[in-house]
Design a protein around this motif. Structure first.
Motif, mmCIF file in Angstrom:
data_model
loop_
_atom_site.group_PDB
_atom_site.id
_atom_site.type_symbol
_atom_site.label_atom_id
_atom_site.label_comp_id
_atom_site.label_asym_id
_atom_site.label_seq_id
_atom_site.Cartn_x
_atom_site.Cartn_y
_atom_site.Cartn_z
ATOM 1 N N ARG A 226 0.814 -1.060 0.201
ATOM 2 C CA ARG A 226 -0.108 -0.049 0.074
ATOM 3 C C ARG A 226 0.719 1.230 -0.033
ATOM 4 N NH1 ARG A 226 -4.659 -1.387 4.310
ATOM 5 N NH2 ARG A 226 -5.970 -2.659 3.011
ATOM 6 N N ALA A 227 2.128 1.172 0.672
ATOM 7 C CA ALA A 227 2.735 2.455 0.722
ATOM 8 C C ALA A 227 3.920 2.412 -0.304
ATOM 9 C CB ALA A 227 3.850 2.177 1.932
ATOM 10 N N ALA A 228 3.761 1.646 -1.581
ATOM 11 C CA ALA A 228 4.369 1.633 -2.774
ATOM 12 C C ALA A 228 5.845 1.185 -2.431
ATOM 13 C CB ALA A 228 4.196 2.668 -3.487
ATOM 14 N N ARG A 251 8.015 6.581 3.012
ATOM 15 C CA ARG A 251 7.183 5.696 2.658
ATOM 16 C C ARG A 251 7.194 4.414 3.722
ATOM 17 N NH1 ARG A 251 8.242 3.789 -3.162
ATOM 18 N NH2 ARG A 251 10.358 5.117 -2.805
ATOM 19 N N LYS A 281 6.089 10.372 -5.816
ATOM 20 C CA LYS A 281 5.655 8.864 -5.318
ATOM 21 C C LYS A 281 4.814 9.225 -4.022
ATOM 22 C CE LYS A 281 9.621 6.378 -7.151
ATOM 23 N NZ LYS A 281 10.709 5.364 -6.788
ATOM 24 N N LEU A 285 0.845 8.104 -3.932
ATOM 25 C CA LEU A 285 0.310 7.209 -2.762
ATOM 26 C C LEU A 285 -0.735 7.880 -1.887
ATOM 27 C CD1 LEU A 285 0.799 4.972 -0.805
ATOM 28 C CD2 LEU A 285 2.498 6.221 0.291
ATOM 29 N N GLU A 288 -4.002 7.408 -3.924
ATOM 30 C CA GLU A 288 -4.457 6.037 -4.124
ATOM 31 C C GLU A 288 -5.124 5.691 -2.670
ATOM 32 O OE1 GLU A 288 -1.205 3.643 -4.994
ATOM 33 O OE2 GLU A 288 -1.059 4.349 -7.067
ATOM 34 N N LEU A 289 -4.562 5.998 -1.616
ATOM 35 C CA LEU A 289 -4.775 5.653 -0.268
ATOM 36 C C LEU A 289 -6.124 6.361 0.285
ATOM 37 C CD1 LEU A 289 -1.547 6.240 1.884
ATOM 38 C CD2 LEU A 289 -2.718 4.233 1.154
#
Length: 347
Positions: A226-228, A251, A281, A285, A288-289
Motif C-alpha cells: 500500500r505504501a508503494a 514511505r 511518489k 500514494l 491512492e490511499l
C-alpha cells in the motif's frame, strides 16, 4: 572625418527603429493572442500603484451613495485587523458525504498563549483535506490535536470539541491509545526506528499483542504494498531501515502507520524534505490511499495541495479563514486574504 560623417548621418535619421530593418515577425500577433486569452478567476499580482488605482475604483463602485466618509478604501488595513471577523461555520461549503471528523469552536493554548481561535470545520470521510497557510499559523498544532499528540507538551490545553464518528476525542471516557490506533500520524521528517525494515512495520502490531508470524508477514507485505515500497525492499526486509533513501524512509513510516489499520492518516508536511521524484511518489500514494482512508495533510506547497486534495482549509494567525472545495479555494476564493495567499502576495 569618418566619425563626423557618421554623426551627421545619425542625426539626419528619424528617431526609432531603422526603416530599412523590417519589424520582428510574430511579435504583434503574439501580443494580440495574449490579450485575447480569457482571464482566470484569480488576479495576478499588480504593481502597488496600479493595485491602489484598481482598489479605489472598486471601492467607489461598491459604495457610491455612502457619503464622503466611505468614498475611499481603508488605508493600512492589515491582516490582524481582518481576522476579528466571525469565523466560518463547520458546515460552510458543499459536503458530499457525512463528516468523519467534526471540529466545533476549538481553541488551543500553550500556557497562556492562545494559538487556535474558534476553529469550526467538518472533514469528510475518505477524502484528502489539505491545510495551508504561512508558518506559525497553527496548522501543525491543529493536526496534532486530532489524535491528541499535543498532550505530551507541558501546559498545553484545549477547549471546544473534536469528534470522530460522533465520539469526542477530548471527552472524559476517551481512550487515547485506541484513538492513536485509529488515527495514524506521519511526521515532517521521516523517523524510522533503528531496526530492520520488517521490525519497523511490525512494531505497532507487536505492541498490540500480535505474535503470529504468518499474520505478521501478511500484514507487513500488505502495508508495504500500500505504501508503494514492497517491490523495492522485499529482498532485504531484515536490512536496517536507516539504509533506505529519504523517500523510502518516509514511505516506510507510512507503511508503519498503515499496519495497525487506522481509519484516518494525518500527514504533517510529509514531502517537505524530499526531492521532486520522491515527492511525486508520495503524492501518488496519497491519491491512492484516499480510497480506504481519510487523509489530512499539512503542506506549504500550493501546487501539491491543488494536486492531491479534495478540500482545502486556509489558516492565518490561528484562525480558519476559508474552507471549501480545493478548486474553489484556488480559482475563486471568497476571501481576499485567501486570494492574496494562494497567488503569492504574502506568505
Amino acid at each position: 572625418m569618418m566619425t563626423i560623417e557618421m554623426r551627421r548621418r545619425d542625426a539626419a535619421e528619424p528617431a526609432g527603429e531603422d526603416a530599412s530593418v523590417p519589424p520582428r515577425a510574430g511579435r504583434a500577433s503574439f501580443r494580440a493572442e495574449r490579450d485575447a486569452l480569457p482571464r482566470t478567476g484569480v488576479d495576478v499580482p499588480f504593481p502597488d500603484a496600479v493595485r491602489r488605482e484598481r482598489d479605489d475604483a472598486e471601492w467607489n463602485a461598491a459604495v457610491p451613495a455612502a457619503g464622503p466618509a466611505a468614498s475611499s478604501p481603508p488605508q493600512n488595513t492589515n491582516h490582524a485587523q481582518l481576522l476579528t471577523r466571525t469565523q466560518p461555520s463547520a458546515q460552510e461549503g458543499p459536503m458530499s458525504q457525512e463528516a468523519k471528523i467534526s471540529v466545533s469552536n476549538f481553541d488551543f493554548y500553550y500556557g497562556t498563549a492562545k494559538v487556535l481561535h474558534g476553529i469550526n470545520l467538518d472533514i469528510p470521510d475518505r477524502k484528502v483535506t489539505a491545510l495551508i497557510g504561512p508558518s506559525g499559523c497553527g496548522k501543525s498544532t491543529f493536526i496534532r490535536s486530532i489524535n491528541r499528540m499535543n498532550d505530551i507538551i507541558p501546559d498545553a490545553r484545549a477547549s471546544g470539541s473534536i469528534t470522530i464518528d460522533g465520539q469526542d476525542v477530548y471527552g472524559g471516557d476517551a481512550d487515547v491509545v485506541e484513538l492513536r490506533r485509529r488515527v495514524g500520524m506521519v511526521f515532517q521528517k521521516s523517523n524510522p526506528f533503528p531496526k530492520s525494515i520488517y521490525d519497523n512495520v511490525a512494531y505497532g502490531l507487536r505492541i498490540g499483542g500480535m505474535r503470529n508470524k504468518r499474520q505478521l508477514d501478511e500484514i507487513i507485505e500488505r502495508s508495504l504494498t500500500r505504501a508503494a515500497l514492497w517491490h523495492e525492499v522485499k529482498d532485504r526486509l531484515h536490512a536496517s531501515a536507516l539504509a533506505l533513501s529519504g523517500g523510502q524512509q518516509q514511505r516506510l513510516c507510512i507503511a508503519r502507520a498503515l499496519a495497525v489499520d487506522p481509519e484516518i492518516v494525518l500527514m504533517d508536511e510529509p514531502a517537505s524534505a524530499l526531492d521532486p521524484i520522491a515527492t511525486s511518489k508520495i503524492e501518488e500514494l496519497i491519491y491512492e490511499l484516499k480510497d480506504n482512508y481519510t487523509i489530512v495533510i499539512v503542506t506549504h506547497n500550493m501546487q501539491q495541495a491543488a494536486r492531491v486534495s479534495d478540500r482545502t482549509a486556509f489558516f492565518m494567525l490561528g484562525r480558519l479563514i476559508e474552507y471549501a472545495e480545493t478548486n474553489e479555494i484556488f480559482m475563486n476564493p471568497k476571501e481576499k486574504m485567501t486570494e492574496d495567499y494562494v497567488t503569492g502576495r504574502f506568505g
